[in-house]
Design a protein around this motif. Sequence first.
Motif, PDB file in Angstrom:
ATOM      1  N   SER A 185       0.831  -1.210   0.000  1.00 57.35           N
ATOM      2  CA  SER A 185       0.000   0.000   0.000  1.00 57.35           C
ATOM      3  C   SER A 185       0.861   1.254   0.000  1.00 57.35           C
ATOM      4  O   SER A 185       0.464   2.286  -0.547  1.00 57.35           O
ATOM      5  N   TYR A 186       2.032   1.193   0.614  1.00 52.26           N
ATOM      6  CA  TYR A 186       2.970   2.319   0.624  1.00 52.26           C
ATOM      7  C   TYR A 186       3.570   2.534  -0.759  1.00 52.26           C
ATOM      8  O   TYR A 186       3.681   3.665  -1.246  1.00 52.26           O
ATOM      9  N   LEU A 187       3.938   1.439  -1.422  1.00 55.09           N
ATOM     10  CA  LEU A 187       4.641   1.534  -2.700  1.00 55.09           C
ATOM     11  C   LEU A 187       3.723   1.872  -3.860  1.00 55.09           C
ATOM     12  O   LEU A 187       4.113   2.593  -4.782  1.00 55.09           O
ATOM     13  N   ASN A 188       2.499   1.340  -3.832  1.00 50.71           N
ATOM     14  CA  ASN A 188       1.589   1.456  -4.976  1.00 50.71           C
ATOM     15  C   ASN A 188       0.798   2.765  -4.903  1.00 50.71           C
ATOM     16  O   ASN A 188      -0.032   2.943  -4.008  1.00 50.71           O
ATOM     17  N   PRO A 189       1.018   3.692  -5.852  1.00 49.15           N
ATOM     18  CA  PRO A 189       0.327   4.997  -5.788  1.00 49.15           C
ATOM     19  C   PRO A 189      -1.192   4.874  -5.841  1.00 49.15           C
ATOM     20  O   PRO A 189      -1.895   5.618  -5.153  1.00 49.15           O
ATOM     21  N   SER A 190      -1.698   3.947  -6.654  1.00 45.48           N
ATOM     22  CA  SER A 190      -3.155   3.805  -6.786  1.00 45.48           C
ATOM     23  C   SER A 190      -3.783   3.312  -5.491  1.00 45.48           C
ATOM     24  O   SER A 190      -4.801   3.842  -5.034  1.00 45.48           O
ATOM     25  N   ILE A 191      -3.177   2.280  -4.892  1.00 48.36           N
ATOM     26  CA  ILE A 191      -3.709   1.736  -3.644  1.00 48.36           C
ATOM     27  C   ILE A 191      -3.644   2.796  -2.546  1.00 48.36           C
ATOM     28  O   ILE A 191      -4.576   2.950  -1.751  1.00 48.36           O
ATOM     29  N   PHE A 192      -2.547   3.542  -2.507  1.00 45.76           N
ATOM     30  CA  PHE A 192      -2.390   4.584  -1.480  1.00 45.76           C
ATOM     31  C   PHE A 192      -3.450   5.668  -1.657  1.00 45.76           C
ATOM     32  O   PHE A 192      -4.075   6.108  -0.695  1.00 45.76           O
ATOM     33  N   TYR A 193      -3.671   6.088  -2.890  1.00 48.09           N
ATOM     34  CA  TYR A 193      -4.612   7.185  -3.159  1.00 48.09           C
ATOM     35  C   TYR A 193      -6.050   6.752  -2.897  1.00 48.09           C
ATOM     36  O   TYR A 193      -6.836   7.477  -2.277  1.00 48.09           O
ATOM     37  N   ILE A 194      -6.419   5.547  -3.364  1.00 46.15           N
ATOM     38  CA  ILE A 194      -7.809   5.083  -3.224  1.00 46.15           C
ATOM     39  C   ILE A 194      -8.174   4.898  -1.753  1.00 46.15           C
ATOM     40  O   ILE A 194      -9.282   5.206  -1.329  1.00 46.15           O
ATOM     41  N   ASN A 195      -7.216   4.360  -0.965  1.00 41.29           N
ATOM     42  CA  ASN A 195      -7.437   4.218   0.477  1.00 41.29           C
ATOM     43  C   ASN A 195      -8.746   3.479   0.752  1.00 41.29           C
ATOM     44  O   ASN A 195      -9.579   3.928   1.553  1.00 41.29           O
ATOM     45  N   GLY A 196      -8.939   2.343   0.084  1.00 41.88           N
ATOM     46  CA  GLY A 196     -10.214   1.637   0.127  1.00 41.88           C
ATOM     47  C   GLY A 196     -10.343   0.672   1.288  1.00 41.88           C
ATOM     48  O   GLY A 196      -9.394  -0.024   1.649  1.00 41.88           O
ATOM     49  N   THR A 197     -11.537   0.606   1.866  1.00 43.31           N
ATOM     50  CA  THR A 197     -11.803  -0.332   2.955  1.00 43.31           C
ATOM     51  C   THR A 197     -11.626  -1.768   2.488  1.00 43.31           C
ATOM     52  O   THR A 197     -11.253  -2.639   3.272  1.00 43.31           O
ATOM     53  N   ARG A 198     -11.894  -2.021   1.209  1.00 43.71           N
ATOM     54  CA  ARG A 198     -11.712  -3.378   0.684  1.00 43.71           C
ATOM     55  C   ARG A 198     -10.256  -3.818   0.783  1.00 43.71           C
ATOM     56  O   ARG A 198      -9.973  -5.010   0.852  1.00 43.71           O
TER      57      ARG A 198
END
Length: 751
Positions: free
Chosen positions: A337-350
């Motif tokens: 989650s730290y490395l991946n810009p999309s995962i970090f930005y989306i910040n999804g509960t899933r």
Amino acid sequence: MKSKGNTPVPIPETKNNFFNKIFPEAGNKNALYLFLILIFYSAIVLLGISRHEMWRDEIEPWLIGSFSQSLSDFFHNMKMGSNPYIWYLILHFLSKISLNPVIVQIAHTCIAIGSVYIFLRYAPFNLLQKLLFCAGYYIVYEYGIISRGYSLTIFFLFLFCALYRKYWNVNIPLAIVIFFLANATGGFGAILSISLLIFILANYYFDEMQDGKKKIKIKYTGWAVAIILFSIWVAMKSISPPPDSVYNTEWYVSVDFNRAFEILRRVWSGFIPIPDLSEVHFWNSNFINKGDIGTGTKNFLTVCSLVFLIYSVLLFSKKTTVLLFYTAGTFGILFFSYLNPSIFYINGTRYHGFLFIVFIISFWLLKYFPEKKKVTIPLLTKWNEQMNIQKYQNQVMAFFLSVNVFAAGVAFCKDFVNDFSSVERTGKFIVEKNLQRFSAAGFIDYAISPISAFTRKPFYYPERDTTSTFPIWTKKNYTTDINQAMNRMLSRISKINDTTLVVLNFDLNTSMIGDIYFSHLADFKGSIVADENFSVFLAHKFDLNRDLANDTPLTDGRMMNYISLANGLLQQNKLDDCEKVLAKIESNATEKPYNGFHNCRGLLFMKKNNLDQAKREFQKEIDLNLKNDEAYFQLGMIFYQQLKSDSAMWAWEKTIELNPNNLDAYSDLGICYLNFKKDMNKAEELWNKTIQLNPNFVQGYLNLMILCQNKKDENCLLNNLKIVLKKGVSPNDIRARGINLTDDLLKKATS
């Protein structure tokens, strides 16, 4: 017992064959309870999914699968994305049975119920824990009702746990399950597969499952490792997009402690997934960890997250093999989650949910290991014993599970009452009105494309200058400039020279752009997913003089379209054309008043700087009792220009009374309170209201910056400046509003 003479005769135990066949390991009473929990879960998910409108991430796999004519076509369509194959392949094969998108939800429900059945039958939890877990947020809502490939991840994780007790010393069946797990859910599936590989290797090395009868065979472990490594390689290939895909982004490899602490705080969101109760757009929110929270709250969440992690590490330190799985899975998810810009930005509960699922799986596996075999880590063992971690493990588990049940209730009720997405309503409207017969254009592609699941027709997407039924995530011809995208769309409509169906996921505040006329048909709004609210139009190239020469009497519908047209011409400063349209409306007028006619004419007079005549037109609109808040608002603008502040404030208060969502009225009323009444508190209250109504209302933040400047409150100014810059406002535009933006302040805001 019955007796025969003096000798007691045992009575054979009677079993409920039906329940015990379903849950053979449970006793009669427990089997019945487990069956009832399974029925309860199935009913809840079926009810919830029947009221859940699928959003783009649920429908995109269906679009790719159902519009692929063959397997080669399927793999070609998959190549631009960043997704594993299994869920998409399942939907591809299901599309051969039916093209109704509801089959996606049917398949997903079957997988979710299957996962819960495995959990109820094999998980070494007590009845209360099983009930609470099956009624929790992730299993009911995030991975139950929302139909995505994550349910496969849960299914294969549970299947691994169920098989582990029998095949821990063979490993090959476990490796086959891990193969499917790795290819079920993108990067998270790969991370969990790597964690289970570490678990299997640790189990071989530490031999903590040894019971004296079974031993791990090296050849089986070797083959299992080979299968798992191959599965991870396949997964990485499938989720690695080509260079020209928008998903091909640079990993964030810099050391950033603020980012690291932000990631750490997501542990809280994973264990305490209670959404924001005040928001319609509750999904992916947390009732505490949301937006720009204060330093105190950040520190509180950081400490809580650390406590959760430390507690878990101490709990699982009882078995080194399980501890290695937990730490690899948890910190792998956090690091990804730290490395991946999309995962970090989306910040999804899933995404946060996998942190909790790893905790549950670790708890499950821990129960399998015999007490007598221990490989201890001295320091952790010492702390574990001193704190007596195991003593309250059931109470801690019950707390987390209960919180999840509450979160599930909130999410279920909100989804039941509100549309999750407006995609389905929009698609069905298009089909009911037979609008799919027209060529179609839409913007933005990722939001509009799911509508094709219901219309089975492609859309032209101007941001990539391409036509398709699902997003093609290429960078070729890609633009984020809305003006350039709209120009492409207008050019295409002109070339077609025929009516075009246009669907937008934002409001179009004009009916006329260039020589293209947009006839508004319907709006579909109020959905939980904020950017899946749609406006539907028919657009065509417009010849004003030819249309005005048409002597056909105007129907009510055409009359309203003409008023919309007049407003569109007005916004383009085509004042003469606007006047011609208004004259045609007036020549066809009946005794029936038409909402907006006098308001439009008043705006025309304002453009011509004839304020007295404009005021009369706005007053006519008001006198007709049409409850047009815009007429009051414009009347207020005239009073303001005439320096009649009290009259302007009266008009804007009436505007808000008629339309409590008129942001401009709140904004301008606040300016009056600040400039004429010197009432900073009231101005601040009104401007905060605009942001509360719409967090993207940039003018509200700019107003607050002016207020902060007047108060000489640099922290307030800095906080609002950060928000405004994030929303794309340039420093020059900020200075143009009269805000003294120093270089030092700008540096602080961007550091």
